[in-house]
Write a protein that holds these residues in place. Sequence first.
Motif, PDB file in Angstrom:
ATOM      1  N   THR A 118      -4.901  -4.272  -1.722  1.00  0.00           N
ATOM      2  CA  THR A 118      -3.949  -3.946  -0.879  1.00  0.00           C
ATOM      3  C   THR A 118      -4.158  -2.014  -0.235  1.00  0.00           C
ATOM      4  O   THR A 118      -4.157  -1.749   0.558  1.00  0.00           O
ATOM      5  N   GLU A 119      -5.051  -1.910  -1.648  1.00  0.00           N
ATOM      6  CA  GLU A 119      -4.663  -0.171  -0.577  1.00  0.00           C
ATOM      7  C   GLU A 119      -6.267   0.143  -0.655  1.00  0.00           C
ATOM      8  O   GLU A 119      -5.977   0.588   1.147  1.00  0.00           O
ATOM      9  N   GLY A 123      -4.350  10.815  -1.655  1.00  0.00           N
ATOM     10  CA  GLY A 123      -4.202   9.894  -0.606  1.00  0.00           C
ATOM     11  C   GLY A 123      -4.706  10.004   0.803  1.00  0.00           C
ATOM     12  O   GLY A 123      -4.453  11.636   1.067  1.00  0.00           O
ATOM     13  N   HIS A 170      -7.403  -1.677   1.932  1.00  0.00           N
ATOM     14  CA  HIS A 170      -7.659  -2.783   2.980  1.00  0.00           C
ATOM     15  C   HIS A 170      -7.362  -1.583   4.689  1.00  0.00           C
ATOM     16  O   HIS A 170      -6.955  -1.999   5.392  1.00  0.00           O
ATOM     17  N   ALA A 171      -6.379  -0.562   3.743  1.00  0.00           N
ATOM     18  CA  ALA A 171      -5.812   0.620   4.522  1.00  0.00           C
ATOM     19  C   ALA A 171      -7.120   1.999   4.763  1.00  0.00           C
ATOM     20  O   ALA A 171      -6.794   2.469   5.315  1.00  0.00           O
ATOM     21  N   MET A 216      -1.566   9.472   3.034  1.00  0.00           N
ATOM     22  CA  MET A 216      -0.042   8.724   2.979  1.00  0.00           C
ATOM     23  C   MET A 216       0.334   9.025   4.617  1.00  0.00           C
ATOM     24  O   MET A 216       0.665   8.264   4.951  1.00  0.00           O
ATOM     25  N   ALA A 217      -0.330   9.143   5.858  1.00  0.00           N
ATOM     26  CA  ALA A 217       0.106   8.778   7.083  1.00  0.00           C
ATOM     27  C   ALA A 217      -0.647   7.001   7.112  1.00  0.00           C
ATOM     28  O   ALA A 217      -0.140   6.219   7.905  1.00  0.00           O
ATOM     29  N   ASN A 218      -1.445   6.580   6.602  1.00  0.00           N
ATOM     30  CA  ASN A 218      -1.945   5.428   6.818  1.00  0.00           C
ATOM     31  C   ASN A 218      -1.694   4.810   5.648  1.00  0.00           C
ATOM     32  O   ASN A 218      -2.126   3.707   5.353  1.00  0.00           O
ATOM     33  N   GLY A 219      -0.955   5.177   4.596  1.00  0.00           N
ATOM     34  CA  GLY A 219      -0.602   4.672   3.695  1.00  0.00           C
ATOM     35  C   GLY A 219      -1.448   3.408   2.242  1.00  0.00           C
ATOM     36  O   GLY A 219      -1.331   3.406   1.256  1.00  0.00           O
ATOM     37  N   VAL A 220      -2.296   5.583   1.984  1.00  0.00           N
ATOM     38  CA  VAL A 220      -3.124   4.961   1.389  1.00  0.00           C
ATOM     39  C   VAL A 220      -2.721   5.536  -0.011  1.00  0.00           C
ATOM     40  O   VAL A 220      -2.775   6.816   0.298  1.00  0.00           O
ATOM     41  N   MET A 221      -2.658   5.651  -1.241  1.00  0.00           N
ATOM     42  CA  MET A 221      -1.973   5.927  -1.821  1.00  0.00           C
ATOM     43  C   MET A 221      -2.728   6.795  -2.866  1.00  0.00           C
ATOM     44  O   MET A 221      -3.919   6.617  -2.786  1.00  0.00           O
TER      45      MET A 221
END
Length: 236
Positions: free
Chosen positions: A207-208, A150, A210-211, A152-157
Motif C-alpha cells: 500500500t505504501e 513522507g 504503490h503511492a 503526504m500529498a500523495n498519501g506516502v507516510m
Amino acid sequence: MHEAAGSIIRPGRRRAGVLTLFGFVLLAAQPSRAADTPDAAAGRTIAETGVLTGHVGCSACHLMNGAGQPDVGIPRLAGFSAAYLEQQLGYFAADKRSNSWMAPYARMLTQKQMQDVAAYYASLPEPPPPENDPASDGLRARGKEVFEKGVMANGVMPCGGCHGPAGQGMGTFAPHLAGQSAPYLLEQLRGWHQGKDRDPMGKMMATEAHAMTDADMQAVAAYLQSLPGPNAGAAK
C-alpha cells in the motif's frame, strides 16, 4: 482391586506408582532449554559450509561477515534481529515468501538450524556504508526527506514511522534498513509498487510503495544505504 494377572495392588504402592508416573509426565512436558537456545557458533558453521554435502553455505552469497553483495542486490544480513531472520527463513521454507534461490536452502534447515544461523548473522557488526557510493548528494537528500516526512500529498507516510528515525527497525514488524543495499531495497520497493505482497507482512508495504514514484523509491534506497548502523564496524 485386581490386575489382569490377578495380583493385588496395595493402596500405598498404587499412590507411589501414580506419583512416579506423574513425575515422568512433568519431566516430559518441560521444554528442552538446551535444544531451544540458539547457538551462534553452530550457525557460523551453517553459514560457512551449509548442512548438506555438495551444497554451499549462506556465505556464498551473503558472505561470512553478513555484508551481502550490494552491487548485485544481495542483501546485508548483519545487524538484523535474529527473530526477523528466523521469521523470513520460515517464510521461505513454507513458500510464504517466494524466491527461487532462498526457498530450497531454507527447506534444508530444521527450525533449530534456522535459529542458529539467524543468531550468527544477528551477532555480527554491520559493515560500514560503501565508500564509492555513486548516488548524488541531491538524491540522498530527497530520500532523507521522504523517509522522515513522507509525501503526504500523495498519501506516502514517513518510512521512519515504522522503520525508526535512523532506520533501525522494530523487530519482526519492520526490519532494520540502515546500510542495506540500495539495489536490493529498490527491487523490493518496486515489487511492492507493482502490488506484490512478498510475504505475510507485506500488505502494508504494498500500500505504501504503490503511492511512491520510482524516483522517490530510488532516493529512499540511496539514502538508506548511506546510513551507518549503530554498531557499524564495531568488533565483537
